[in-house]
Design an enzyme around this catalytic site. Structure first.
Site, short mmCIF file in Angstrom:
data_model
loop_
_atom_site.label_atom_id
_atom_site.label_comp_id
_atom_site.label_asym_id
_atom_site.label_seq_id
_atom_site.Cartn_x
_atom_site.Cartn_y
_atom_site.Cartn_z
N ASP A 22 -14.40 -116.66 30.06
CA ASP A 22 -13.86 -115.31 29.91
C ASP A 22 -15.01 -114.30 29.96
O ASP A 22 -14.79 -113.09 29.93
CB ASP A 22 -13.01 -115.17 28.65
CG ASP A 22 -13.74 -115.53 27.36
OD1 ASP A 22 -14.94 -115.85 27.41
OD2 ASP A 22 -13.08 -115.51 26.30
N ASP B 84 -11.48 -120.87 30.45
CA ASP B 84 -11.25 -120.30 29.12
C ASP B 84 -9.84 -119.74 29.00
O ASP B 84 -9.35 -119.08 29.93
CB ASP B 84 -12.21 -119.14 28.87
CG ASP B 84 -13.54 -119.58 28.27
OD1 ASP B 84 -13.60 -120.68 27.70
OD2 ASP B 84 -14.51 -118.80 28.37
N LYS C 47 -10.63 -124.32 27.79
CA LYS C 47 -11.52 -124.16 26.64
C LYS C 47 -10.94 -123.12 25.69
O LYS C 47 -10.46 -122.07 26.13
CB LYS C 47 -12.93 -123.75 27.07
CG LYS C 47 -13.92 -123.63 25.88
CD LYS C 47 -15.36 -123.61 26.34
CE LYS C 47 -15.77 -122.28 26.93
NZ LYS C 47 -15.69 -121.15 25.96
N GLU D 23 -11.46 -121.13 21.80
CA GLU D 23 -12.35 -120.79 20.69
C GLU D 23 -11.64 -120.98 19.35
O GLU D 23 -10.50 -120.57 19.18
CB GLU D 23 -12.82 -119.33 20.80
CG GLU D 23 -13.69 -119.05 22.01
CD GLU D 23 -14.20 -117.62 22.05
OE1 GLU D 23 -14.03 -116.89 21.05
OE2 GLU D 23 -14.77 -117.22 23.08
N GLU E 48 -22.13 -122.57 20.48
CA GLU E 48 -22.83 -121.37 20.95
C GLU E 48 -23.60 -120.69 19.84
O GLU E 48 -23.06 -120.39 18.78
CB GLU E 48 -21.83 -120.38 21.58
CG GLU E 48 -22.52 -119.13 22.11
CD GLU E 48 -21.62 -118.25 22.98
OE1 GLU E 48 -22.10 -117.18 23.40
OE2 GLU E 48 -20.47 -118.64 23.25
#
Length: 206
Positions: free
Chosen positions: A34, A73, A103, A105, A172
């Protein structure tokens, strides 16, 4: 690759030409991040990019790739509202983009949604540490999990994602020692970005 001690190389791509070059170069995995919001559109954060825009960039990439694993993402707002909506949007993204996995978050807070998406037959890569979709909550893009409590939560989140069936976890901007500890305690590969060299692989934004 993790079991054999081979390091995993991942780069982002958002268009046909770049994806073809990365694939031909032998990159193991290509991520339609993203981060396209920042590097392709020019937004200040990842928050504004839509599902439709992510599908567009992902389709450009999958049209070019012949061998690398392609991951996309899920953008902000596409899975946070409810488990059902997260599963519906994940199915749409897989159908319309042609990618190999998604993916997402977040940790324990969204674990039920992640389990639902995996149960639907969609491979999921987790993402912990600095999660850019939460930039306003964090107050910036600084290093995460420096304090003991946040580090303990990140390790707990990583184990939960691993047990839920995530095929990989992106770490990250976390301390290198913590990333290495997580890598040793989960069975799935870890992909670092600003998390030291103790992870199973690295991803960079192209």
């Amino acid at each position: 690759m993790k079991q054999q001690g081979e390091k995993i190389a991942m780069l982002t791509a958002y268009d046909f030409t770049t994806a073809g070059l990365l694939d031909a170069a032998g990159v193991d995995s290509i991520l339609i991040g993203d981060s396209a919001s920042n590097v392709m559109i020019g937004n200040a954060t990842t928050l504004p990019i839509t599902i439709e825009q992510m599908i567009y960039h992902a389709r450009c990439v999958t049209n070019a790739v012949k061998r690398a694993m392609v991951i996309c993402d899920m953008p902000f707002g596409s899975y946070q509202i409810s488990r059902e909506e997260g599963i519906r949007n994940a199915c749409r993204m897989m159908k319309e983009s042609g990618v190999d996995g998604l993916k997402i978050e977040g940790g324990i807070e969204i674990i039920d949604t992640i389990k639902g998406i995996i149960d639907a037959g969609i491979p999921v890569c987790g993402h912990l540490g600095l999660t850019p979709q939460s930039v306003h909550q964090f107050g910036g893009y600084g290093l995460r999990a420096k304090e003991e409590a946040e580090a303990a939560k990140l390790l707990s989140d990583a184990k939960a994602l691993d047990e839920a069936g995530c095929f990989a976890i992106t770490l990250e901007k976390v301390p290198a020692a913590l990333a290495e500890k997580v890598t040793k305690q989960v069975s799935c590969p870890t992909i670092g970005i600003g998390a030291g060299n103790g992870t199973d692989g690295q991803v960079l934004v192209y």
